[in-house]
Scaffold this motif. Sequence first.
Motif, PDB file in Angstrom:
ATOM      1  N   CYS A 189      70.153 -12.868  41.048  1.00  0.00           N
ATOM      2  CA  CYS A 189      69.912 -11.866  42.111  1.00  0.00           C
ATOM      3  C   CYS A 189      69.098 -10.042  41.568  1.00  0.00           C
ATOM      4  O   CYS A 189      69.018  -9.446  41.418  1.00  0.00           O
ATOM      5  CB  CYS A 189      71.991 -11.228  41.681  1.00  0.00           C
ATOM      6  N   LEU A 190      69.279 -10.754  39.802  1.00  0.00           N
ATOM      7  CA  LEU A 190      68.297  -9.750  39.346  1.00  0.00           C
ATOM      8  C   LEU A 190      67.173  -9.835  39.152  1.00  0.00           C
ATOM      9  O   LEU A 190      65.948  -8.289  39.326  1.00  0.00           O
ATOM     10  CB  LEU A 190      68.758  -9.860  37.406  1.00  0.00           C
ATOM     11  N   ASP A 191      66.652 -11.076  39.274  1.00  0.00           N
ATOM     12  CA  ASP A 191      65.668 -11.654  39.312  1.00  0.00           C
ATOM     13  C   ASP A 191      64.855 -11.014  40.949  1.00  0.00           C
ATOM     14  O   ASP A 191      64.164 -10.740  41.236  1.00  0.00           O
ATOM     15  CB  ASP A 191      64.683 -13.044  39.494  1.00  0.00           C
ATOM     16  N   TRP A 192      65.630 -10.851  41.557  1.00  0.00           N
ATOM     17  CA  TRP A 192      65.270 -10.339  43.170  1.00  0.00           C
ATOM     18  C   TRP A 192      65.607  -8.549  43.111  1.00  0.00           C
ATOM     19  O   TRP A 192      64.329  -8.612  44.068  1.00  0.00           O
ATOM     20  CB  TRP A 192      66.434 -11.171  44.450  1.00  0.00           C
ATOM     21  N   SER A 193      66.062  -8.689  42.525  1.00  0.00           N
ATOM     22  CA  SER A 193      66.022  -7.204  41.948  1.00  0.00           C
ATOM     23  C   SER A 193      64.612  -6.447  41.337  1.00  0.00           C
ATOM     24  O   SER A 193      64.170  -5.616  42.151  1.00  0.00           O
ATOM     25  CB  SER A 193      67.052  -6.362  41.169  1.00  0.00           C
ATOM     26  N   ARG A 194      64.437  -7.620  40.665  1.00  0.00           N
ATOM     27  CA  ARG A 194      63.167  -6.430  39.906  1.00  0.00           C
ATOM     28  C   ARG A 194      61.701  -6.642  41.196  1.00  0.00           C
ATOM     29  O   ARG A 194      61.301  -6.196  40.805  1.00  0.00           O
ATOM     30  CB  ARG A 194      63.043  -7.477  38.372  1.00  0.00           C
ATOM     31  N   GLU A 195      61.896  -8.309  41.928  1.00  0.00           N
ATOM     32  CA  GLU A 195      61.082  -8.491  42.131  1.00  0.00           C
ATOM     33  C   GLU A 195      60.205  -7.913  43.260  1.00  0.00           C
ATOM     34  O   GLU A 195      59.428  -7.342  44.084  1.00  0.00           O
ATOM     35  CB  GLU A 195      60.744 -10.119  42.701  1.00  0.00           C
ATOM     36  N   GLN A 196      61.540  -7.181  43.925  1.00  0.00           N
ATOM     37  CA  GLN A 196      61.674  -6.408  45.532  1.00  0.00           C
ATOM     38  C   GLN A 196      61.318  -5.070  44.742  1.00  0.00           C
ATOM     39  O   GLN A 196      60.388  -3.791  45.670  1.00  0.00           O
ATOM     40  CB  GLN A 196      63.470  -6.302  45.523  1.00  0.00           C
ATOM     41  N   ARG A 197      61.647  -4.537  43.306  1.00  0.00           N
ATOM     42  CA  ARG A 197      60.981  -3.038  43.143  1.00  0.00           C
ATOM     43  C   ARG A 197      59.242  -3.157  42.663  1.00  0.00           C
ATOM     44  O   ARG A 197      59.395  -2.195  43.260  1.00  0.00           O
ATOM     45  CB  ARG A 197      62.223  -3.057  41.610  1.00  0.00           C
ATOM     46  N   ALA A 198      59.164  -4.203  42.434  1.00  0.00           N
ATOM     47  CA  ALA A 198      57.807  -4.201  41.563  1.00  0.00           C
ATOM     48  C   ALA A 198      56.942  -4.528  43.540  1.00  0.00           C
ATOM     49  O   ALA A 198      55.524  -3.762  43.173  1.00  0.00           O
ATOM     50  CB  ALA A 198      57.282  -5.540  41.009  1.00  0.00           C
ATOM     51  N   HIS A 199      57.343  -4.848  44.438  1.00  0.00           N
ATOM     52  CA  HIS A 199      56.944  -4.771  45.602  1.00  0.00           C
ATOM     53  C   HIS A 199      57.120  -3.914  46.268  1.00  0.00           C
ATOM     54  O   HIS A 199      57.023  -3.732  47.541  1.00  0.00           O
ATOM     55  CB  HIS A 199      57.036  -6.408  46.088  1.00  0.00           C
ATOM     56  N   ASN A 200      57.519  -3.075  46.279  1.00  0.00           N
ATOM     57  CA  ASN A 200      58.413  -2.088  46.876  1.00  0.00           C
ATOM     58  C   ASN A 200      58.004  -0.592  46.360  1.00  0.00           C
ATOM     59  O   ASN A 200      58.827   0.147  46.605  1.00  0.00           O
ATOM     60  CB  ASN A 200      59.802  -2.281  47.803  1.00  0.00           C
ATOM     61  N   THR A 201      57.172  -0.040  45.716  1.00  0.00           N
ATOM     62  CA  THR A 201      56.957   1.189  44.927  1.00  0.00           C
ATOM     63  C   THR A 201      56.345   1.812  46.220  1.00  0.00           C
ATOM     64  O   THR A 201      56.448   3.353  45.476  1.00  0.00           O
ATOM     65  CB  THR A 201      55.656   0.539  44.331  1.00  0.00           C
ATOM     66  N   VAL A 202      56.299   1.142  48.193  1.00  0.00           N
ATOM     67  CA  VAL A 202      56.078   3.049  48.312  1.00  0.00           C
ATOM     68  C   VAL A 202      55.960   1.973  49.783  1.00  0.00           C
ATOM     69  O   VAL A 202      56.688   0.473  49.911  1.00  0.00           O
ATOM     70  CB  VAL A 202      54.044   3.416  48.153  1.00  0.00           C
ATOM     71  N   GLY A 203      56.393   3.153  50.482  1.00  0.00           N
ATOM     72  CA  GLY A 203      56.939   3.181  51.979  1.00  0.00           C
ATOM     73  C   GLY A 203      58.346   3.705  52.708  1.00  0.00           C
ATOM     74  O   GLY A 203      59.498   3.960  51.601  1.00  0.00           O
ATOM     75  N   PRO A 204      58.655   3.131  53.541  1.00  0.00           N
ATOM     76  CA  PRO A 204      60.124   3.742  54.562  1.00  0.00           C
ATOM     77  C   PRO A 204      61.382   3.215  53.837  1.00  0.00           C
ATOM     78  O   PRO A 204      61.907   3.650  53.517  1.00  0.00           O
ATOM     79  CB  PRO A 204      59.800   3.638  55.761  1.00  0.00           C
ATOM     80  N   THR A 205      61.214   2.149  52.993  1.00  0.00           N
ATOM     81  CA  THR A 205      62.271   1.542  52.619  1.00  0.00           C
ATOM     82  C   THR A 205      62.669   1.452  51.136  1.00  0.00           C
ATOM     83  O   THR A 205      61.715   1.289  50.228  1.00  0.00           O
ATOM     84  CB  THR A 205      62.272   0.088  53.064  1.00  0.00           C
ATOM     85  N   PRO A 206      63.213   2.175  50.761  1.00  0.00           N
ATOM     86  CA  PRO A 206      63.210   2.269  49.270  1.00  0.00           C
ATOM     87  C   PRO A 206      63.563   0.375  48.478  1.00  0.00           C
ATOM     88  O   PRO A 206      64.402   0.648  49.233  1.00  0.00           O
ATOM     89  CB  PRO A 206      64.475   3.086  49.271  1.00  0.00           C
ATOM     90  N   PRO A 207      63.864   0.672  47.874  1.00  0.00           N
ATOM     91  CA  PRO A 207      63.153  -0.193  46.221  1.00  0.00           C
ATOM     92  C   PRO A 207      64.538  -0.300  46.075  1.00  0.00           C
ATOM     93  O   PRO A 207      65.290   0.483  45.678  1.00  0.00           O
ATOM     94  CB  PRO A 207      62.138   0.134  44.737  1.00  0.00           C
ATOM     95  N   PRO A 208      65.778  -1.449  45.369  1.00  0.00           N
ATOM     96  CA  PRO A 208      67.051  -2.204  45.255  1.00  0.00           C
ATOM     97  C   PRO A 208      67.286  -0.790  43.954  1.00  0.00           C
ATOM     98  O   PRO A 208      66.164  -1.007  43.469  1.00  0.00           O
ATOM     99  CB  PRO A 208      67.177  -3.115  45.317  1.00  0.00           C
TER     100      PRO A 208
END
Length: 241
Positions: free
Chosen positions: A40-59
């Motif tokens: 879960c922590l890995d998924w959170s880090r990956e999603q934050r790294a790939h979601n720095t911009v856009g309408p959906t906020p990172p976890p």
Amino acid sequence: MAGVGGATLWPFGGTGGGSQALAMSAAELSPSQRGAVEQCLDWSREQRAHNTVGPTPPPLEVTLENLAVAAQQGHDSVMLFLTDVGYFACTVISEPGKEVTGANSSDEWGDRRNWLPGPVQLLGRSSSEFDGGDVMVTGRASTRVQRLVLEHGDGRTTTARLKDGAFGLVSSNGAVRADARLVSYDADGNELGQLPVFDKGDQDGCYVDPAGKVLYQPQHAKDEPSSVDPASCAPAERWGH
């Protein structure tokens, strides 16, 4: 999935059955639970790294120290991380020989950090069937709640474990039915409320803080928050942790 307004995460999958385990801190994790938490922590880090911009906020950014509850049933795990900013709920399904799958949801508390929509707020749930079977649930409980029980819907029960305003539960004594409910009690054994486990995140009531500000509103009013009359809302319950 829904944010804290809906107050529920709805992942499905897994086969249920198997061994059961419940941890209320990182120190209580079994080896298999620790592996699910790290996933879960890995998924959170990956999603934050790939979601720095856009309408959906990172976890929400969380660490192992933020773990409040980890429940495991066989190959299925559900976890809840709590911080002063918000929550991160995550499920992991790791059957041998198959790809690891799961789901997660997070949101910031905002003005709702210290307040709940009733005595119990469900934040994470996983079930082996769409509306029944083996279930794992996590969430928050108000300061009044001293005992929390899962009513399976057929007379059987499973008691949740409470710690610092967070709870976790892995159903035992057999599967639950579609009308399963979480029933909360105060220190004197008086019932405080009943929360359906399979309500699909539909919140019918509204709740206000002591100043009368609407913190939680009915699902139908999401697009028109001004249509909610604070005078018709119930008082939100204090979390206090």
